[in-house]
Design a protein around this motif. Structure first.
Motif, mmCIF file in Angstrom:
data_model
loop_
_atom_site.group_PDB
_atom_site.id
_atom_site.type_symbol
_atom_site.label_atom_id
_atom_site.label_comp_id
_atom_site.label_asym_id
_atom_site.label_seq_id
_atom_site.Cartn_x
_atom_site.Cartn_y
_atom_site.Cartn_z
ATOM 1 N N TYR A 206 70.764 13.456 41.502
ATOM 2 C CA TYR A 206 69.972 13.625 40.279
ATOM 3 C C TYR A 206 69.834 12.326 39.491
ATOM 4 C CZ TYR A 206 69.070 18.553 40.733
ATOM 5 O OH TYR A 206 68.570 19.765 41.163
ATOM 6 N N SER A 207 70.747 11.386 39.687
ATOM 7 C CA SER A 207 70.575 10.058 39.087
ATOM 8 C C SER A 207 69.351 9.367 39.689
ATOM 9 C CB SER A 207 71.824 9.204 39.324
ATOM 10 O OG SER A 207 72.933 9.745 38.652
ATOM 11 N N LYS A 208 69.191 9.479 41.002
ATOM 12 C CA LYS A 208 68.015 8.906 41.662
ATOM 13 C C LYS A 208 66.739 9.624 41.230
ATOM 14 C CE LYS A 208 70.603 7.398 45.737
ATOM 15 N NZ LYS A 208 70.828 7.618 47.194
ATOM 16 N N LEU A 209 66.824 10.954 41.063
ATOM 17 C CA LEU A 209 65.651 11.716 40.627
ATOM 18 C C LEU A 209 65.216 11.287 39.224
ATOM 19 C CD1 LEU A 209 66.600 15.264 41.931
ATOM 20 C CD2 LEU A 209 64.662 13.884 42.703
ATOM 21 N N VAL A 218 63.874 18.404 33.092
ATOM 22 C CA VAL A 218 64.702 19.268 33.949
ATOM 23 C C VAL A 218 65.743 18.436 34.686
ATOM 24 C CG1 VAL A 218 64.690 20.843 35.930
ATOM 25 C CG2 VAL A 218 62.858 20.966 34.219
ATOM 26 N N TYR A 219 65.295 17.290 35.261
ATOM 27 C CA TYR A 219 66.224 16.417 35.966
ATOM 28 C C TYR A 219 67.260 15.855 35.002
ATOM 29 C CZ TYR A 219 62.674 16.470 39.667
ATOM 30 O OH TYR A 219 61.771 16.842 40.630
ATOM 31 N N GLN A 220 66.836 15.487 33.806
ATOM 32 C CA GLN A 220 67.757 14.914 32.827
ATOM 33 C C GLN A 220 68.828 15.915 32.413
ATOM 34 O OE1 GLN A 220 65.206 13.582 29.658
ATOM 35 N NE2 GLN A 220 64.478 11.779 30.778
ATOM 36 N N GLN A 221 68.406 17.156 32.140
ATOM 37 C CA GLN A 221 69.368 18.189 31.735
ATOM 38 C C GLN A 221 70.333 18.517 32.876
ATOM 39 O OE1 GLN A 221 66.971 21.478 30.400
ATOM 40 N NE2 GLN A 221 66.084 20.324 28.692
ATOM 41 N N LYS A 222 69.790 18.598 34.079
ATOM 42 C CA LYS A 222 70.624 18.897 35.239
ATOM 43 C C LYS A 222 71.651 17.788 35.460
ATOM 44 C CE LYS A 222 71.220 21.367 39.143
ATOM 45 N NZ LYS A 222 71.484 22.805 39.216
ATOM 46 N N LEU A 223 71.198 16.527 35.304
ATOM 47 C CA LEU A 223 72.106 15.399 35.493
ATOM 48 C C LEU A 223 73.205 15.412 34.433
ATOM 49 C CD1 LEU A 223 72.919 12.734 36.825
ATOM 50 C CD2 LEU A 223 71.273 11.563 35.350
ATOM 51 N N ARG A 225 74.395 17.968 32.780
ATOM 52 C CA ARG A 225 75.318 19.079 33.060
ATOM 53 C C ARG A 225 76.248 18.750 34.226
ATOM 54 N NH1 ARG A 225 75.510 23.735 36.069
ATOM 55 N NH2 ARG A 225 73.535 23.257 37.096
ATOM 56 N N LEU A 226 75.675 18.161 35.283
ATOM 57 C CA LEU A 226 76.486 17.812 36.455
ATOM 58 C C LEU A 226 77.503 16.721 36.121
ATOM 59 C CD1 LEU A 226 73.737 17.855 39.211
ATOM 60 C CD2 LEU A 226 75.721 19.371 39.094
ATOM 61 N N GLU A 227 77.102 15.763 35.310
ATOM 62 C CA GLU A 227 78.036 14.698 34.930
ATOM 63 C C GLU A 227 79.211 15.276 34.133
ATOM 64 O OE1 GLU A 227 75.247 10.694 34.706
ATOM 65 O OE2 GLU A 227 75.454 11.957 32.924
ATOM 66 N N LYS A 228 78.919 16.240 33.252
ATOM 67 C CA LYS A 228 79.998 16.869 32.480
ATOM 68 C C LYS A 228 80.921 17.668 33.402
ATOM 69 C CE LYS A 228 80.894 19.744 28.411
ATOM 70 N NZ LYS A 228 82.003 20.425 29.058
ATOM 71 N N ILE A 229 80.309 18.444 34.315
ATOM 72 C CA ILE A 229 81.122 19.223 35.260
ATOM 73 C C ILE A 229 81.968 18.292 36.120
ATOM 74 C CG2 ILE A 229 81.026 20.756 37.246
ATOM 75 C CD1 ILE A 229 78.489 21.976 36.042
ATOM 76 N N LYS A 230 81.354 17.190 36.556
ATOM 77 C CA LYS A 230 82.078 16.218 37.396
ATOM 78 C C LYS A 230 83.248 15.617 36.620
ATOM 79 C CE LYS A 230 81.310 11.872 39.921
ATOM 80 N NZ LYS A 230 81.932 10.927 38.993
ATOM 81 N N ALA A 231 82.975 15.240 35.346
ATOM 82 C CA ALA A 231 84.046 14.658 34.529
ATOM 83 C C ALA A 231 85.166 15.668 34.307
ATOM 84 C CB ALA A 231 83.471 14.181 33.192
ATOM 85 N N ASP A 232 84.795 16.921 34.001
ATOM 86 C CA ASP A 232 85.804 17.967 33.790
ATOM 87 C C ASP A 232 86.597 18.218 35.068
ATOM 88 O OD1 ASP A 232 84.886 18.185 31.225
ATOM 89 O OD2 ASP A 232 83.676 19.993 31.583
#
Length: 332
Positions: A206-209, A218-223, A225-232
């Motif tokens: 999603y960073s590339k997207l 949509v890509y920004q929100q998804k990225l 959310r994923l970054e927060k989940i990844k950090a958690d």
């Protein structure tokens, strides 16, 4: 002089003279310089000529100087022949390089002429059918037919026509957009195939997207959310690892209090022996413990002699800190 010429030595020198002269004749094709040296040597060692030379200078050939002269001439001829061969090889190589360069220049010139001829033919073709070519290119771009547009643009790329150049720029924009769309589709397909908990790869996708389409919310929100989940997830993994290491360190600290040989608690055994009538009669039976969180409760069973000398089985219970310090003896 004639008698000397007819001696065996004279005949041998005559043969040597003829051999050097013949060798010089055959050497002309390889090195004319070496050939002249050999011919001169053959003439000098000729018995008749050498005899006349000795008479002229009024010397006697006591030390067979012809042998030395022959060797000197042969060495000089050999060196000259080799040097001449090297020189001829260098000249031949230079000539070959010049010929290769000439052929290369001729080939480049022929190619340039061919390019020029083709360019002129394409210019004539475009001039004669400009309206149709412009129309075909415009329709291809409108239909997003990049392959057809590419063929037209590349064929007439050297033509300086404002309308054609403008359509060429539109084709470049179309090609860029199509390439970007293909890359986005490939990334989305890749995202669908990822494992549910593979947050690192999902963030990378999603960073590339977002880089390809920075205005896509949509890509920004998804990225985000994923970054927060990844950090958690990473923080949870770090905490879990820290807790695991702490547990292992705690378990190792507790286990270090017990003997690896028979499982007895070393400190508790020392305390029990101090209270016995006959410490030497102490015989460990079994030991177990309960982890109470902040301390451990140790249960041990042992044999020993009482005050009357009889062997009895006894037991004891005590609480110890995690580092093995006695807290209290528990009365049963």
């Amino acid at each position: 002089m004639k008698e000397k010429f007819l001696t065996l030595e004279g005949k041998l020198w005559l043969g040597g003279s003829v051999a050097l002269i013949l060798l010089g004749c055959f050497s002309f094709t390889g090195s004319w310089k070496a050939a002249l040296i050999l011919l001169l040597a053959g003439l000098i060692i000729n018995p008749i000529i050498f005899g006349h030379l000795l008479e002229r200078v009024k010397l006697k050939d006591r030390f067979q100087s012809r042998i030395a002269i022959t060797w000197v001439f042969l060495v000089v001829a050999t060196i000259t022949f080799q040097s001449h061969q090297i020189q001829k090889a260098a000249e031949a190589q230079k000539i070959a390089e010049l010929e290769a360069q000439k052929r290369s220049e001729e080939l480049a010139l022929a190619r340039a002429e061919e390019v020029k001829r083709r360019a002129e033919a394409i210019m004539l073709e475009f001039s004669g059918d400009r309206e149709r070519i412009i129309s075909d290119l415009s329709e291809a771009i409108a239909a997003k037919d990049a392959e057809k547009a590419k063929v037209i643009v590349e064929r007439y790329s050297a033509i300086s026509d404002m309308e054609l150049m403008a359509l060429g720029a539109k084709y470049q924009e179309l090609q860029f957009k199509l390439d970007k769309d293909r890359e986005i589709k490939a990334l989305l397909d890749n995202a669908k195939s990822l494992k549910v908990d593979d947050y690192a790869s999902a963030v990378s996708v999603y960073s590339k997207l977002v880089q390809l389409d920075p205005n896509n919310s949509v890509y920004q929100q998804k990225l985000a959310r994923l970054e927060k989940i990844k950090a958690d997830s990473e923080e949870k993994a770090r905490k879990k690892l820290a807790e695991q290491k702490a547990r292992e360190a705690r378990d190792n600290e507790i286990k270090s209090q017990f003997s690896a040989w028979d499982g007895s608690h070393r400190e508790f055994e020392r305390i029990i022996k101090e209270s016995m009538n006959d410490p030497d009669s102490y015989d460990h039976v079994e030991t177990r413990y309960i982890d109470e969180g902040t301390y451990i409760r140790v249960f041990t069973k042992f044999r020993g002699k009482n005050a009357f000398g009889g062997v009895v089985v006894d037991s004891a219970t005590a609480d110890f800190t995690l580092d093995g310090t006695l807290l209290r003896v528990v009365e049963e």
